[in-house]
Design an enzyme around this catalytic site. Sequence first.
Site, PDB file in Angstrom:
ATOM      1  N   HIS A  58     -18.636 -22.962 -18.909  1.00 16.76           N
ATOM      2  CA  HIS A  58     -18.037 -23.559 -20.122  1.00 16.76           C
ATOM      3  C   HIS A  58     -18.765 -24.824 -20.574  1.00 16.76           C
ATOM      4  O   HIS A  58     -18.412 -25.400 -21.599  1.00 16.76           O
ATOM      5  CB  HIS A  58     -16.564 -23.903 -19.874  1.00 16.76           C
ATOM      6  CG  HIS A  58     -15.717 -22.709 -19.575  1.00 16.76           C
ATOM      7  ND1 HIS A  58     -15.701 -21.598 -20.382  1.00 16.76           N
ATOM      8  CD2 HIS A  58     -14.854 -22.442 -18.555  1.00 16.76           C
ATOM      9  CE1 HIS A  58     -14.871 -20.698 -19.868  1.00 16.76           C
ATOM     10  NE2 HIS A  58     -14.349 -21.187 -18.764  1.00 16.76           N
TER      11      HIS A  58
ATOM     12  N   ASP B 265     -16.648 -13.317 -15.627  1.00 20.09           N
ATOM     13  CA  ASP B 265     -15.473 -14.177 -15.480  1.00 20.09           C
ATOM     14  C   ASP B 265     -14.445 -13.755 -16.555  1.00 20.09           C
ATOM     15  O   ASP B 265     -14.815 -13.209 -17.591  1.00 20.09           O
ATOM     16  CB  ASP B 265     -15.922 -15.627 -15.704  1.00 20.09           C
ATOM     17  CG  ASP B 265     -14.866 -16.668 -15.372  1.00 20.09           C
ATOM     18  OD1 ASP B 265     -14.957 -17.283 -14.303  1.00 20.09           O
ATOM     19  OD2 ASP B 265     -13.960 -16.887 -16.211  1.00 20.09           O
TER      20      ASP B 265
ATOM     21  N   HIS C  12     -12.892 -15.612 -18.508  1.00 18.04           N
ATOM     22  CA  HIS C  12     -13.053 -16.473 -19.685  1.00 18.04           C
ATOM     23  C   HIS C  12     -14.428 -16.275 -20.310  1.00 18.04           C
ATOM     24  O   HIS C  12     -15.401 -16.031 -19.598  1.00 18.04           O
ATOM     25  CB  HIS C  12     -12.910 -17.954 -19.279  1.00 18.04           C
ATOM     26  CG  HIS C  12     -11.609 -18.294 -18.638  1.00 18.04           C
ATOM     27  ND1 HIS C  12     -11.451 -18.339 -17.261  1.00 18.04           N
ATOM     28  CD2 HIS C  12     -10.403 -18.585 -19.176  1.00 18.04           C
ATOM     29  CE1 HIS C  12     -10.184 -18.660 -16.983  1.00 18.04           C
ATOM     30  NE2 HIS C  12      -9.529 -18.809 -18.125  1.00 18.04           N
TER      31      HIS C  12
ATOM     32  N   ASP D   8     -11.589 -14.311 -11.628  1.00 17.68           N
ATOM     33  CA  ASP D   8     -10.305 -14.520 -12.309  1.00 17.68           C
ATOM     34  C   ASP D   8      -9.899 -13.409 -13.278  1.00 17.68           C
ATOM     35  O   ASP D   8      -8.856 -13.513 -13.934  1.00 17.68           O
ATOM     36  CB  ASP D   8     -10.256 -15.901 -12.988  1.00 17.68           C
ATOM     37  CG  ASP D   8     -11.519 -16.242 -13.754  1.00 17.68           C
ATOM     38  OD1 ASP D   8     -12.393 -15.369 -13.900  1.00 17.68           O
ATOM     39  OD2 ASP D   8     -11.630 -17.401 -14.214  1.00 17.68           O
TER      40      ASP D   8
HETATM   41 ZN   LIG Z   1     -12.785 -18.310 -15.620  1.00 19.18          ZN
END
Ligand SMILES: [Zn+2]
Length: 336
Positions: A116, A154, A156, A242
């Site tokens: 991120h 992931d 995200h 995740d």
């Molecule tokens: Zn994540």
Amino acid sequence: MLVYYSDVFKKHVPPFRHPEAPDRLDYLVEGVLEAGAVVKEPEMRADAWDLIYAVHDKSYVDYVKRICERGGAEIDGDTYISPGTCDAAALSVSAVANAIDKREVALVASRPPGHHAGFVGRALTAPTQGFCIFNTAAIGALYLGEGVAVVDIDVHHGNGTQEILYAKDLLYISTHQHPATLYPGTGYPEEVGEGRGEGFNINIPLPPEAGDDIYVKVVDEFIIPILRQYNPKLVIVSLGWDAHRDDPLGDLNLSLKGYLYAIDAILKLQKPTVFLLEGGYNRSVIKRGTKALIRLATAGEFAPGEAQTESAPGVYKRFEELAVEVRRYTGRYWRL
Ligand SMILES: [Zn+2]
């Protein structure tokens, strides 16, 4: 399979109870040992900070260093820096660069996570840096410089990796929970890259509750065909656990079988591949997933220890609509 790990990666310590905490690595190392592998202490590189400065804005890197020196701080609602964060981050970058130099299959078991983190920390329109400090995956990709594919599994969207690689002809493929339903709010199929990078940024959003049946299709119909056409010199996998159904932060419904299916397909490309730990907050999943990954990479053993999850009909239908959208944008650049 080389597994890089150091206790230095546990020196990134939250000031309060936080899902991204050092004990994640204890569980990971247990998985490594149960798989019969050993961990290798990475060597700190003299050029580690040069590699970080080459990717992130100088003002941001200086700011992070200053906070490390001054005892740490919360830098936004999600993200913290502690006195040991800078050593952990520099060693993490060193481990990735060393793994890339070796041109083998490797796991870099490091923290803090990175995908991120954009040029100045917070990337694109995200509200926070989402636990990330420096973008280790993008730093690795730009260290090698050409012919690198980053595959981000992931839950995200790797908004920082997208931002950094957006105008580069390095392939970035991300599967993630749909951005309308989860941080960081980017990762739509129409974000295809720009300039030299046009067509090299591929976002595959998945509906909440998507199971392994959907993920298998994503691997077979998008990830692998595109990787084959790109024919990378090296693959970096931003590996977050995740997307697992038992993760407390995401809403996807993958089992380790879905993960292993994707990892197996990537390994079958027979390219040097560096797996890099990103998210994943269920400790048992981290441990069992790491063990399964290593058994697969070292012994060819496909033993996820979990049965395939199936998506509900409404979820599957939503996926099919999203797949049409992905094809509409990505199909301009790749044969799908
Ligand atoms: Zn994540």
